[in-house]
Design an enzyme around this catalytic site. Structure first.
Site, PDB file in Angstrom:
ATOM      1  N   HIS A  58       0.818  -1.211   0.000  1.00  0.00           N
ATOM      2  CA  HIS A  58       0.000   0.000   0.000  1.00  0.00           C
ATOM      3  C   HIS A  58       0.854   1.264   0.000  1.00  0.00           C
ATOM      4  O   HIS A  58       0.537   2.235  -0.683  1.00  0.00           O
ATOM      5  CB  HIS A  58      -0.916  -0.011   1.229  1.00  0.00           C
ATOM      6  N   HIS A 107     -10.199   3.135  -0.346  1.00  0.00           N
ATOM      7  CA  HIS A 107     -10.307   2.599   1.015  1.00  0.00           C
ATOM      8  C   HIS A 107     -11.140   1.330   0.931  1.00  0.00           C
ATOM      9  O   HIS A 107     -12.126   1.153   1.644  1.00  0.00           O
ATOM     10  CB  HIS A 107     -10.912   3.633   1.966  1.00  0.00           C
TER      11      HIS A 107
END
EC number: 6.3.5.3
Length: 752
Positions: A58, A107
């Protein structure tokens, strides 16, 4: 991790054989060995925590970086670009001394585990990226993907996500002006919750994430640090899901929009008084990211005392403090003589602020806890020198068979009644139906500067009240097209967002993207990713719209089943005067309807093939970016010069979907005539790219046709705005009341 004795740098050097839980923190064996090699010793527990989150997929983009370089290598020359890839968000010049910053992020994983908080903190995070650039946030957008509309889990996830986005954005006083909602079984268990934000500032207000000037103070301000979100970047955002919902819940952050609102005002006041040298929001990887990013982007090092971090939970270990992803926190670098004033402003806004360290003239990031040095690293090795993988990729074995399964060969309606029934079924299908039940939960008009919002082709915000200067933003993606051909699919997403900005009268300037894919460890997924990035980079070069930044979300799969490759593209445009915007809705009876562009038999990945035949196969529509550019120029000129009163791009669902939407929004029907050389079915349902339908006042007909002819764009008169039905001559008539019932009842029926 061992707490007695404290695992200091000195202790780590003296105890080389201590086993650390590197695998549990998401590091591979060779990555851990690389950390040891960099440090010349084993890491402390705190150092291991920092490397594990900052080297996660990420944060480090370790699987995607080799491909993402194309966005820089192929970047078109652009006078508008002020800040590009590498900062918190891109910044573009929109004229009159104004700059706009915008970005889209994901998200996804947190929103599946905890839909409300996952989505809310997604909005909070992207808004802090915008503030960190020096801008006042002015709007948000939310491209969303869920599993099948009638699946029970969709009824769990979607309302929570929508409430989270709406609740957080509404509390911040930010209008939600755009986005999408798409349903597909491939997103079951892997919803895509992408959030975007726009901010406005003057050129001189741009701020960057760097810590320079030895002796300058490092101030942490905002919410207290708690145990929420620990390891979020490494645990949630860098793994696939395998039946581990409840156990993952602590890694989802908890948001407080009122705290964020205070943070926005406090930060902007500090900027206005020129108190800030460098700034970084605390998002993924928390303090680990903020300290290492600020230090590595500046000219020196940094010394931080963790004991000074305001805690919500006094039992947190130093490793947990460094990894916490508690929301509504920022880190500023401030000159010593300005610290008191900075703290005064924080106090005025009731924002907790503490000096936690200072910039040094060395090149090390040193962090202390209870008097012991627990971190001593070169910050660049944490923030920028993570592993870079050239993962194997290969065109999947099944791709040829998928493309050979041609949607153009599917059975077509044989009678006018069948054609009419299929139109009703299409406009009432979950993906083509009105999303008003969802979007009415968002405030579109707070702040009073919203010019266009859902369901318009793009959202539009006024930037300057006197001149009418404005910006438009559209987000688009089509996972079905990208599954058939990821290179073309990415270009079609770009083309649609570009077209959606142009139909409103705004000139497309720049791009942000959110690239949602399955596991990079699968060569087929990696091929999809590589092809999509190549397509997007080539497309941006051709259209002259540079990529200013974005986000990659990998591991979107459950077990072996990956989502469709879903590149979501946001295009930002500028309009000199928002009063000249063009809406989607039909305005007046008697106006002439024109179809711009060429219509071909293109049904691969189409809404018709999905809704009528539950089919995905063949090739997506061809993309011609030079034609898209020409279409855009004509739409912008026609809007500016008052030649058109409404415009709508053609994409999912083809012409009939676009006409029905314009008719229902305007409360005015349309009489259509099938052009020569086309059959009614292809005319209505084809999804050929590079097309738009416009309504032209009769007084402008000659001027409009002359302009299209002079520029060489195919233009066909297809009908007139009239009555209270959509009529296709010689085929069928559908009253607006029937169309409205089909179009507007589906989503409430499934979700209310």
């Amino acid at each position: 991790m061992s707490r007695t004795p404290l695992d200091t740098v000195e202790h780590a050097t003296a105890t080389p054989d201590v086993e650390l839980p590197w695998a549990e923190l998401g590091l591979k064996k060779d990555e851990y060995e690389r950390v040891v090699e960099i440090l010349g010793r084993r890491p402390t527990g705190a150092e291991l925590a920092m490397y594990s989150v900052m080297w996660s997929e990420h944060c480090s983009y370790k699987s995607s970086k080799v491909h993402l370089r194309q966005f820089g290598e192929k970047a078109p020359q652009s006078d508008a670009m002020l800040v590009g890839i590498g900062e918190n968000a891109g910044v573009v010049d929109v004229g009159q001394g104004y700059a706009v910053t915008f970005k889209v992020e994901s998200h996804n994983h947190p929103s599946y585990v905890e839909p409300y908080q996952g989505a809310a903190t997604g909005v909070g995070g992207i808004v802090r990226d915008i503030i960190a650039m020096g801008a006042r946030p002015v709007a948000v957008v939310d491209p969303l993907r869920f599993g099948a509309a009638d699946h029970p889990d969709t009824k769990r996830v979607l309302p929570g996500v929508v409430a989270g986005i709406g609740g957080y954005g509404n509390c911040l006083g930010l209008p939600n002006i755009g986005g999408e909602v798409v349903f597909d079984a491939c997103y079951q268990g892997n919803p895509l919750v992408n959030a975007g934000a726009i901010g406005v500032m003057r050129h001189e207000d741009i701020h960057l994430a760097k810590a320079s000037g030895a002796g300058n103070k490092v101030i942490l301000y905002g919410a207290r640090t708690g145990g929420d979100g620990i390891g979020g970047a490494s645990i949630l955002a860098s793994e696939t899901f395998d039946d581990a919902k409840p156990s993952k819940r602590p890694a989802v952050q908890v948001g407080d929009p009122f705290q964020e609102k205070l943070l926005i005002e406090c930060t902007l006041e500090a900027f206005a008084e020129k108190l800030v040298v460098g700034i970084q929001d605390l998002g993924a990887a928390g303090l680990s990211c903020a300290t290492s990013e600020l230090a590595s982007n500046g000219s020196g090092g940094m010394r931080v005392t963790l004991d000074d971090v305001p805690l919500r939970d006094s039992t947190l270990s130093p490793e947990e403090i460094l990894m916490s992803e508690s929301q509504e926190r920022m880190c500023a670098v401030v000159e010593p003589e300005k610290v008191d004033r900075f703290l005064e402003i924080c106090d005025k806004w009731d924002v907790i602020a503490t000096v936690i360290g200072e910039v040094t003239d060395g090149d090390r990031l040193e962090i202390f806890w209870h008097g012991g040095k627990i971190v001593d690293v070169d910050p660049r090795t944490v923030a920028h020198d993570g592993p870079v993988y050239e993962r194997p990729y290969a065109r999947p074995d099944w791709q040829d068979a998928l493309q050979a399964d041609d949607a153009n060969k599917l059975p077509r309606p044989g009678t006018s009644d069948e054609l009419k029934a299929q139109v009703l079924k299409l406009v009432g299908s979950p993906n083509q139906a009105s999303k008003q039940w969802i979007t009415q939960q968002y405030d579109h008009f707070v702040q009073g500067n919203t010019v266009l919002a859902q369901p318009e082709d793009s959202g539009m915000i006024r930037v300057d009240e006197e001149s009418g200067l404005g910006v438009a933003i559209a987000t688009d993606g089509n996972g079905r097209y990208a599954k058939l051909d990821p290179y073309t699919g990415a270009q079609l997403a770009l083309a649609e967002a570009y077209r959606n900005v142009a139909t409103t009268g705004a000139k497309p300037l720049a791009v942000s993207d959110c690239l949602n894919f399955g596991s990079p460890e699968d060569p087929a997924v990696m091929w999809q990713f590589a092809e999509a990035v190549r397509g997007l980079a080539d497309g941006c070069l051709q259209l002259g719209t540079p990529v200013t930044g974005g986000n990659v979300s990998l591991y979107n799969q459950t077990g072996e089943a990956a989502i469709h490759p879903t590149p979501v593209v946001a295009v930002l445009g500028v309009i000199d005067d928002v009063a000249r915007r063009t809406p989607v809705a039909f305005q007046e009876d008697g106006q002439l309807l024109y179809l711009l562009g060429d219509t071909r038999e293109e049904f691969g990945g189409s809404a018709w093939s999905q809704v009528i035949h539950d089919h995905l196969g063949g090739l997506p529509p061809k993309v011609d970016l030079e034609r898209e550019r020409l279409l855009g120029e004509i739409l912008i000129s026609a809007s500016r010069d008052g030649m058109i009163d409404s415009a709508h791009d053609l994409s999912d669902g083809g012409l009939v979907q676009a006409v029905v939407e314009s008719a229902l929004l305007g409360g005015k029907g349309a009489r259509l005539v099938v052009p020569d050389g086309l059959d009614a079915f292809t005319f209505l349902f084809s999804e050929s790219a590079g097309r738009a339908v416009v309504a032209v006042p009769r007084s402008e007909e000659v001027r409009f046709n002359d302009m299209c002819g002079a520029r060489g764009l195919p233009v066909t008169r297809i009908g007139v705005v009239d009555g209270d039905a959509v009529e296709v001559q010689g085929e069928f008539t559908l009253p607006l009341t029937d169309l409205r019932e089909a179009h507007e009842s589906t989503i409430p029926g499934l979700l209310a």
